[in-house]
Design a protein around this motif. Structure first.
Motif, short mmCIF file in Angstrom:
data_model
loop_
_atom_site.label_atom_id
_atom_site.label_comp_id
_atom_site.label_asym_id
_atom_site.label_seq_id
_atom_site.Cartn_x
_atom_site.Cartn_y
_atom_site.Cartn_z
N SER A 281 42.94 51.28 40.54
CA SER A 281 42.53 49.84 40.48
C SER A 281 43.16 48.66 41.17
O SER A 281 44.58 48.98 39.60
CB SER A 281 41.57 49.40 39.74
OG SER A 281 41.22 47.87 39.78
N ALA A 282 43.91 47.81 41.64
CA ALA A 282 45.32 46.59 41.69
C ALA A 282 44.03 45.94 41.07
O ALA A 282 44.97 45.22 40.09
CB ALA A 282 44.34 46.39 43.42
N ARG A 283 43.26 45.78 40.75
CA ARG A 283 42.76 44.75 39.47
C ARG A 283 43.63 45.44 37.98
O ARG A 283 44.20 44.70 37.41
CB ARG A 283 41.23 44.11 39.35
CG ARG A 283 40.82 43.80 37.93
CD ARG A 283 39.61 43.70 37.68
NE ARG A 283 39.41 44.71 37.11
CZ ARG A 283 40.01 45.09 36.37
NH1 ARG A 283 40.46 44.21 35.07
NH2 ARG A 283 38.79 46.29 35.54
N ARG A 284 43.16 46.91 37.35
CA ARG A 284 43.71 47.19 37.28
C ARG A 284 45.00 46.81 37.41
O ARG A 284 45.48 46.65 35.92
CB ARG A 284 43.54 48.73 36.35
CG ARG A 284 42.20 48.96 36.25
CD ARG A 284 41.94 48.86 34.69
NE ARG A 284 41.98 49.91 34.07
CZ ARG A 284 42.33 49.65 32.53
NH1 ARG A 284 42.26 49.03 31.77
NH2 ARG A 284 43.40 50.98 32.37
N TYR A 285 45.85 47.40 37.90
CA TYR A 285 47.44 47.40 38.01
C TYR A 285 47.76 46.20 38.01
O TYR A 285 48.77 45.70 36.89
CB TYR A 285 47.68 48.10 38.86
CG TYR A 285 48.76 48.37 39.83
CD1 TYR A 285 50.18 48.66 38.90
CD2 TYR A 285 49.88 47.02 40.73
CE1 TYR A 285 51.80 47.97 38.94
CE2 TYR A 285 51.21 47.00 40.60
CZ TYR A 285 51.65 47.10 39.89
OH TYR A 285 53.57 47.44 40.24
N GLU A 286 46.88 44.82 38.30
CA GLU A 286 47.18 43.61 37.85
C GLU A 286 47.30 42.94 36.46
O GLU A 286 48.68 42.52 35.61
CB GLU A 286 46.98 42.33 38.98
CG GLU A 286 46.79 41.04 38.89
CD GLU A 286 48.01 40.30 38.82
OE1 GLU A 286 48.80 39.70 37.92
OE2 GLU A 286 49.05 40.79 39.42
N SER A 287 46.71 43.61 35.78
CA SER A 287 46.25 43.56 34.57
C SER A 287 47.86 43.73 33.71
O SER A 287 47.72 43.66 32.53
CB SER A 287 45.00 44.31 33.72
OG SER A 287 44.26 43.63 32.99
N TYR A 288 47.71 45.25 34.00
CA TYR A 288 49.11 45.64 33.00
C TYR A 288 50.50 44.91 33.57
O TYR A 288 50.72 44.16 32.44
CB TYR A 288 49.81 47.16 33.98
CG TYR A 288 50.77 47.11 34.17
CD1 TYR A 288 51.02 47.76 32.45
CD2 TYR A 288 51.19 47.68 34.95
CE1 TYR A 288 52.34 48.24 32.80
CE2 TYR A 288 52.74 48.38 34.54
CZ TYR A 288 53.35 48.86 33.27
OH TYR A 288 54.23 48.93 33.52
N ARG A 289 50.36 44.70 34.78
CA ARG A 289 51.64 43.71 35.49
C ARG A 289 51.19 42.02 34.17
O ARG A 289 52.77 41.95 33.63
CB ARG A 289 51.51 42.79 36.69
CG ARG A 289 51.94 44.11 37.76
CD ARG A 289 51.72 43.49 39.06
NE ARG A 289 52.18 42.70 39.55
CZ ARG A 289 53.72 42.40 40.37
NH1 ARG A 289 54.02 43.40 40.20
NH2 ARG A 289 53.96 41.13 39.83
N ARG A 290 50.50 41.37 34.34
CA ARG A 290 49.88 40.46 33.90
C ARG A 290 50.68 40.63 31.77
O ARG A 290 51.34 40.14 31.12
CB ARG A 290 48.90 39.52 33.73
CG ARG A 290 48.41 39.80 34.97
CD ARG A 290 46.74 38.78 35.19
NE ARG A 290 46.93 38.18 35.85
CZ ARG A 290 45.61 37.48 36.61
NH1 ARG A 290 44.63 37.61 35.62
NH2 ARG A 290 45.35 37.44 37.93
N LEU A 291 50.28 41.92 31.39
CA LEU A 291 50.47 42.28 30.03
C LEU A 291 51.96 42.50 29.71
O LEU A 291 52.05 41.55 28.56
CB LEU A 291 49.39 43.27 29.86
CG LEU A 291 49.34 43.43 28.10
CD1 LEU A 291 49.08 42.02 27.57
CD2 LEU A 291 48.46 44.21 27.53
N LEU A 292 52.35 42.80 30.90
CA LEU A 292 53.47 43.48 30.69
C LEU A 292 54.12 42.13 30.26
O LEU A 292 55.44 41.45 29.93
CB LEU A 292 54.29 44.02 31.82
CG LEU A 292 55.90 44.69 31.12
CD1 LEU A 292 56.49 45.26 30.22
CD2 LEU A 292 55.91 45.51 32.99
#
Length: 303
Positions: A281-292
């Motif tokens: 999911s592109a949204r889950r990937y963006e969530s990963y980037r934000r948390l990183l």
């Protein structure tokens, strides 16, 4: 580690420097904490001893924790919210509007704690799930999470949820106003947990649970009702831990060209390819980037 009068107990209620205890024989008591260095939380296993001529007990030691649910405080230090949980329920609802990035961060915390996790969409009686909600719930199911629709009002979905929680120590978390306490009241069969409404002016939930409380479930196991949040992130000591919080990214990353790939700008990144192909999911990937990014900011605060 204690005297002849010491007894082992579980913290079932945390009210600043006062605690509720459940001893191993099933009896309970109120307790204070010895000194200022000990900071027990709900779910902790502790040693306590009686206080002469008082009904209160004194917590003298905290046993080693199996895991901790954490968040950073305003100074970037780790704040422990609960301990020794085996399952985390991340709850959303149609009102207040779901913030799926908060749900992702709770799931990331569960992954790093080695706790099971469930996503629950409550208040399904209020409104049909939007397209965004259906897509988010499907994303979680593809990752292997149980993702349930339920209603504390109608009771829909609560039998399945109760089956998921049996014989576990579960903490229910989420935004203020999503109905955590209402669901617990239906599961327990009484109205012991205070409930509240969503603010009409802000659209955000009102805080009704101000302390963490552990409640025994009739079907077996325990559930911890925790205060609602406006935002949440786990306290992460090492940014490299972030990828472990996203199971689909962690798994896809095994095929990356570089073993230390951060899945951001590196060449031949299997994770970015999976996002482009729609497998992640592109949204889950963006969530990963934000948390990183947040984890990197927290580390920089400390040093």
């Amino acid at each position: 580690m204690g005297t002849d009068q010491s007894r082992r107990a579980t913290v079932t209620g945390a009210y600043s420097r006062r605690m509720d205890l459940r001893f191993d024989d099933g009896t309970s008591a109120s307790a204070r904490i010895k000194g200022k260095r000990l900071k027990p939380v709900c779910g902790d296993r502790v040693c306590a001893e009686p206080i002469e001529n008082e009904s209160d007990w004194l917590i003298t030691d905290i046993e080693q924790r199996k895991n901790e649910l954490t968040r950073p405080d305003a100074r970037g230090r780790t704040d422990v919210l609960a301990a020794n949980v085996t399952c985390l329920v991340a709850m959303a609802a149609p009102e207040p509007a779901p913030d799926w990035f908060i749900i992702d961060r709770y799931l990331a915390a569960a992954e790093t704690m080695h706790a099971d996790a469930i996503v629950v969409y409550n208040k399904a009686d209020v409104a049909q799930p939007t397209q965004e909600t259906r897509e988010a719930m499907d994303d979680y199911r593809r990752c292997g999470y149980a993702a349930l629709l339920c209603s504390a009002v109608s009771g829909d979905g609560l039998v399945e949820l109760e089956e998921q929680l049996a014989d576990r120590v579960t903490i229910i978390v989420g935004q203020s106003g999503v109905g955590k306490s209402s669901v617990i009241n239906r599961l327990v069969g009484d109205g012991r947990q205070k409930t509240g409404d969503v603010s009409a002016s802000s659209g955000e939930g009102k805080h009704t649970t101000v302390n963490s409380v552990m409640i025994e479930l009739p079907s077996g196991g325990y559930v911890i009702d925790s205060p609602g949040v406006r935002d949440y992130a786990p306290a992460i000591e090492d940014p490299d831990e972030v990828v472990r919080g996203f199971r689909e990214i962690n798994q896809s990353g095994e095929a990356c060209r570089f073993a230390n790939c951060r899945h951001l700008r590196e060449p031949d990144c299997a994770v970015k390819a999976a996002v482009d192909d729609g497998d992640i999911s592109a949204r889950r990937y963006e969530s990963y980037r934000r948390l990183l990014r947040l984890a990197n900011d927290l580390v920089s605060k400390k040093y």
